[in-house]
Design a protein around this motif. Structure first.
Motif, PDB file in Angstrom:
ATOM      1  N   GLY A  84       0.908  -1.289  -0.003  1.00 50.01           N
ATOM      2  CA  GLY A  84       0.161   0.019  -0.186  1.00 50.01           C
ATOM      3  C   GLY A  84       0.926   1.298  -0.144  1.00 50.01           C
ATOM      4  N   VAL A  85       0.245   2.409  -0.535  1.00 47.82           N
ATOM      5  CA  VAL A  85       1.019   3.705  -0.415  1.00 47.82           C
ATOM      6  C   VAL A  85       0.188   4.561   0.567  1.00 47.82           C
ATOM      7  CG1 VAL A  85       1.563   5.375  -1.868  1.00 47.82           C
ATOM      8  CG2 VAL A  85       1.663   3.300  -2.846  1.00 47.82           C
ATOM      9  N   VAL A  86       1.067   5.210   1.408  1.00 45.33           N
ATOM     10  CA  VAL A  86       0.590   6.126   2.447  1.00 45.33           C
ATOM     11  C   VAL A  86       0.823   7.648   1.918  1.00 45.33           C
ATOM     12  CG1 VAL A  86       2.585   5.830   3.942  1.00 45.33           C
ATOM     13  CG2 VAL A  86       0.509   6.703   4.711  1.00 45.33           C
ATOM     14  N   GLU A  87      -0.049   8.283   1.908  1.00 44.29           N
ATOM     15  CA  GLU A  87      -0.175   9.761   1.308  1.00 44.29           C
ATOM     16  C   GLU A  87      -0.365  10.731   2.373  1.00 44.29           C
ATOM     17  OE1 GLU A  87      -2.122  10.224  -2.388  1.00 44.29           O
ATOM     18  OE2 GLU A  87      -1.844   8.347  -3.012  1.00 44.29           O
ATOM     19  N   ALA A  88      -0.217  12.161   2.218  1.00 43.87           N
ATOM     20  CA  ALA A  88      -0.343  13.063   2.913  1.00 43.87           C
ATOM     21  C   ALA A  88      -1.381  12.945   3.883  1.00 43.87           C
ATOM     22  CB  ALA A  88      -0.166  14.462   2.077  1.00 43.87           C
ATOM     23  N   GLY A  89      -1.559  12.940   5.071  1.00 43.89           N
ATOM     24  CA  GLY A  89      -2.644  12.687   5.835  1.00 43.89           C
ATOM     25  C   GLY A  89      -3.143  11.416   6.329  1.00 43.89           C
ATOM     26  N   GLY A  90      -2.331  10.475   5.799  1.00 47.11           N
ATOM     27  CA  GLY A  90      -2.616   8.864   6.022  1.00 47.11           C
ATOM     28  C   GLY A  90      -1.863   8.469   6.883  1.00 47.11           C
ATOM     29  N   ALA A  91      -2.115   7.145   7.382  1.00 48.54           N
ATOM     30  CA  ALA A  91      -1.311   6.450   8.222  1.00 48.54           C
ATOM     31  C   ALA A  91      -1.296   4.989   7.963  1.00 48.54           C
ATOM     32  CB  ALA A  91      -1.867   6.664   9.703  1.00 48.54           C
ATOM     33  N   TYR A 136      -4.760   3.384   6.262  1.00 52.55           N
ATOM     34  CA  TYR A 136      -5.591   4.294   6.863  1.00 52.55           C
ATOM     35  C   TYR A 136      -5.497   5.684   6.273  1.00 52.55           C
ATOM     36  CZ  TYR A 136      -6.257   0.871  10.691  1.00 52.55           C
ATOM     37  OH  TYR A 136      -6.385  -0.136  11.367  1.00 52.55           O
ATOM     38  N   PRO A 137      -6.144   5.612   5.007  1.00 48.75           N
ATOM     39  CA  PRO A 137      -6.059   6.762   4.034  1.00 48.75           C
ATOM     40  C   PRO A 137      -6.631   8.041   4.776  1.00 48.75           C
ATOM     41  CG  PRO A 137      -7.729   5.442   3.281  1.00 48.75           C
ATOM     42  CD  PRO A 137      -6.990   4.854   4.203  1.00 48.75           C
ATOM     43  N   GLN A 138      -6.402   9.358   4.318  1.00 45.00           N
ATOM     44  CA  GLN A 138      -6.482  10.599   4.864  1.00 45.00           C
ATOM     45  C   GLN A 138      -8.120  10.770   5.139  1.00 45.00           C
ATOM     46  OE1 GLN A 138      -8.133  13.270   3.050  1.00 45.00           O
ATOM     47  NE2 GLN A 138      -8.218  14.700   4.595  1.00 45.00           N
ATOM     48  N   ASN A 139      -8.793  10.173   4.316  1.00 48.69           N
ATOM     49  CA  ASN A 139     -10.339  10.531   4.430  1.00 48.69           C
ATOM     50  C   ASN A 139     -10.995   9.874   5.396  1.00 48.69           C
ATOM     51  OD1 ASN A 139     -10.379   8.041   3.081  1.00 48.69           O
ATOM     52  ND2 ASN A 139     -11.579   8.791   1.412  1.00 48.69           N
ATOM     53  N   ILE A 140     -10.237   8.790   6.065  1.00 47.28           N
ATOM     54  CA  ILE A 140     -10.924   8.131   7.069  1.00 47.28           C
ATOM     55  C   ILE A 140     -10.546   8.420   8.569  1.00 47.28           C
ATOM     56  CG2 ILE A 140     -11.468   6.308   5.371  1.00 47.28           C
ATOM     57  CD1 ILE A 140      -9.496   4.491   7.324  1.00 47.28           C
ATOM     58  N   ILE A 141      -9.675   9.321   8.468  1.00 47.09           N
ATOM     59  CA  ILE A 141      -9.149   9.952   9.757  1.00 47.09           C
ATOM     60  C   ILE A 141      -9.926  11.165  10.275  1.00 47.09           C
ATOM     61  CG2 ILE A 141      -7.225  10.943  11.160  1.00 47.09           C
ATOM     62  CD1 ILE A 141      -5.415   9.428   9.446  1.00 47.09           C
ATOM     63  N   ILE A 154      -5.943  10.253  15.196  1.00 44.99           N
ATOM     64  CA  ILE A 154      -5.150   8.879  14.228  1.00 44.99           C
ATOM     65  C   ILE A 154      -5.472   7.798  14.944  1.00 44.99           C
ATOM     66  CG2 ILE A 154      -2.914   8.166  13.376  1.00 44.99           C
ATOM     67  CD1 ILE A 154      -2.183  11.287  13.777  1.00 44.99           C
ATOM     68  N   GLY A 155      -5.294   7.670  16.629  1.00 44.41           N
ATOM     69  CA  GLY A 155      -5.491   6.707  17.254  1.00 44.41           C
ATOM     70  C   GLY A 155      -6.099   6.957  18.684  1.00 44.41           C
ATOM     71  N   GLY A 163     -10.517   6.976  16.525  1.00 44.98           N
ATOM     72  CA  GLY A 163      -9.534   7.077  15.385  1.00 44.98           C
ATOM     73  C   GLY A 163      -9.220   5.556  14.934  1.00 44.98           C
ATOM     74  N   PRO A 164      -8.783   5.385  13.801  1.00 42.58           N
ATOM     75  CA  PRO A 164      -8.835   4.114  13.080  1.00 42.58           C
ATOM     76  C   PRO A 164      -7.726   3.190  13.800  1.00 42.58           C
ATOM     77  CG  PRO A 164      -7.763   5.637  11.695  1.00 42.58           C
ATOM     78  CD  PRO A 164      -8.556   6.501  12.674  1.00 42.58           C
ATOM     79  N   VAL A 165      -6.560   3.760  14.258  1.00 46.10           N
ATOM     80  CA  VAL A 165      -5.798   3.119  15.090  1.00 46.10           C
ATOM     81  C   VAL A 165      -5.937   2.653  16.545  1.00 46.10           C
ATOM     82  CG1 VAL A 165      -3.085   2.699  15.902  1.00 46.10           C
ATOM     83  CG2 VAL A 165      -3.835   3.899  13.606  1.00 46.10           C
ATOM     84  N   GLN A 166      -6.134   1.231  16.941  1.00 50.58           N
ATOM     85  CA  GLN A 166      -6.413   1.119  18.399  1.00 50.58           C
ATOM     86  C   GLN A 166      -5.668   0.156  18.927  1.00 50.58           C
ATOM     87  OE1 GLN A 166      -9.185   2.668  20.234  1.00 50.58           O
ATOM     88  NE2 GLN A 166      -9.438   3.925  18.239  1.00 50.58           N
ATOM     89  N   GLN A 167      -5.028   0.506  20.055  1.00 49.11           N
ATOM     90  CA  GLN A 167      -4.286  -0.539  20.829  1.00 49.11           C
ATOM     91  C   GLN A 167      -4.999  -1.029  21.843  1.00 49.11           C
ATOM     92  OE1 GLN A 167      -1.675  -1.142  18.093  1.00 49.11           O
ATOM     93  NE2 GLN A 167      -0.488  -1.410  19.847  1.00 49.11           N
ATOM     94  N   PRO A 168      -5.433  -2.336  22.011  1.00 53.07           N
ATOM     95  CA  PRO A 168      -6.440  -2.527  23.075  1.00 53.07           C
ATOM     96  C   PRO A 168      -5.642  -2.780  24.342  1.00 53.07           C
ATOM     97  CG  PRO A 168      -7.103  -3.646  21.050  1.00 53.07           C
ATOM     98  CD  PRO A 168      -6.017  -3.064  20.903  1.00 53.07           C
ATOM     99  N   GLY A 169      -5.854  -2.242  25.345  1.00 49.78           N
ATOM    100  CA  GLY A 169      -5.259  -2.268  26.657  1.00 49.78           C
ATOM    101  C   GLY A 169      -4.548  -1.483  27.001  1.00 49.78           C
ATOM    102  N   GLN A 170      -3.959  -0.364  26.006  1.00 47.97           N
ATOM    103  CA  GLN A 170      -2.848   0.574  26.082  1.00 47.97           C
ATOM    104  C   GLN A 170      -3.211   1.772  26.228  1.00 47.97           C
ATOM    105  OE1 GLN A 170       0.059  -0.627  22.885  1.00 47.97           O
ATOM    106  NE2 GLN A 170       1.249  -1.276  24.474  1.00 47.97           N
TER     107      GLN A 170
END
Length: 275
Positions: A84-91, A136-141, A154-155, A163-170
């Motif tokens: 995948g390619v991550v672009e400006a605003g994405g993660a 996670y592209p820019q438009n879903i953050i 972001i998270g 945010g799209p990034v989740q670290q359960p328990g942290q």
């Protein structure tokens, strides 16, 4: 110094991958691990010679990487078959866990390349779990407005946005606060034992203290983080609950004991890292 600011730190010039020039903010002599955060790098250059060689295939085990782009394009390929390619605003989020081999290469030959890579430790119980990857592209953050300013989630969770990034328990939190003049932003504590803020653009008032671009702040676990500026400015805010386990690191391997590090090296040499 503001009561919420414990200490202030500046990153150090470094190189990684095939000679990519960057600033190492966390995991350098003046600021070691900030549990659960193992490393934070900022790469920012409009000189292709600083980034064009990228990060050819290399292994990881025992932690998570999170890449967040402000400008430019970076391509990911790995041994599990993800691309995948991550672009400006994405993660892009990658749970190396028991093992993965990946490459991160610029998808541009000129122009500004600007972003961050964060390493997040995993507890011992998760270090040998299966590897995972997500784009996670820019438009879903999600974004939260504070007048003309906005906060990108972001998270974790902030202001009822997840945010799209989740670290359960942290209790992981990563925000990108993009400030405009006259539009302050308030970020309340959720009680995490580790809270950090890095000013990546402009000059920012942090609870009354003036903080310049390139400074990372260690913050108290309680109290509201108050950000304002008289110009366009940017701040990355991180928070997480410490794991409080031993850390053994050898380059791209982060485990709990030296024996586990030796096992990771051996597995990589024998082609069994990802098995």
């Amino acid at each position: 110094m503001s009561e919420i600011i414990l200490t202030r730190h500046r990153g150090m010039p470094a190189q990684d991958g095939a000679g990519v020039k960057l600033t190492r903010i966390i995991n350098q002599p003046s600021l070691r691990y900030q549990d659960p955060f193992l490393m934070l790098d900022e790469f920012r250059s409009d000189n292709p010679n600083d980034y064009i060689a990228g990060f050819p295939p290399h292994p990881h085990r025992g932690f998570v990487t999170l890449t967040y782009m402000l400008a430019g394009r970076m391509e990911h390929n790995d041994s599990v078959g993800n691309t995948g390619v991550v672009e400006a605003g994405g993660a892009q989020w990658m749970k190396a866990a028991r093992g993965i081999i990946h490459a991160e290469m610029p998808k541009q030959e000129d122009g500004l390349m600007w972003g961050f890579q964060l390493w997040i430790n995993l507890p011992a119980a998760e270090k040998m779990s299966p590897a995972e990857w997500a784009d996670y592209p820019q438009n879903i953050i999600p974004e939260v407005q504070f007048g003309a300013s906005l906060v990108r989630v972001i998270g974790g969770e902030f202001a009822a946005q997840k945010g799209p990034v989740q670290q359960p328990g942290q209790q992981f939190l990563m925000l990108d606060a993009r400030l405009q003049a006259g539009a302050p932003v308030g970020i309340a504590s959720a009680g995490q034992g580790c809270r950090l803020a890095y000013v990546y653009q402009g000059s920012v008032q942090v609870n009354g203290a003036t903080v310049q671009r390139g400074e990372l702040l260690r913050l108290a676990a309680t109290g509201t983080l108050e950000l304002s500026s008289d110009q366009a400015a940017g701040v990355i805010v991180l928070a997480g609950q410490p794991i409080n386990e031993p850390i053994a690191q050898y380059g791209p391997f982060v485990m709990n004991t030296q024996q586990e590090i030796e096992q990771a090296i051996g597995d990589y040499q024998r082609g069994r890292l990802t098995a």
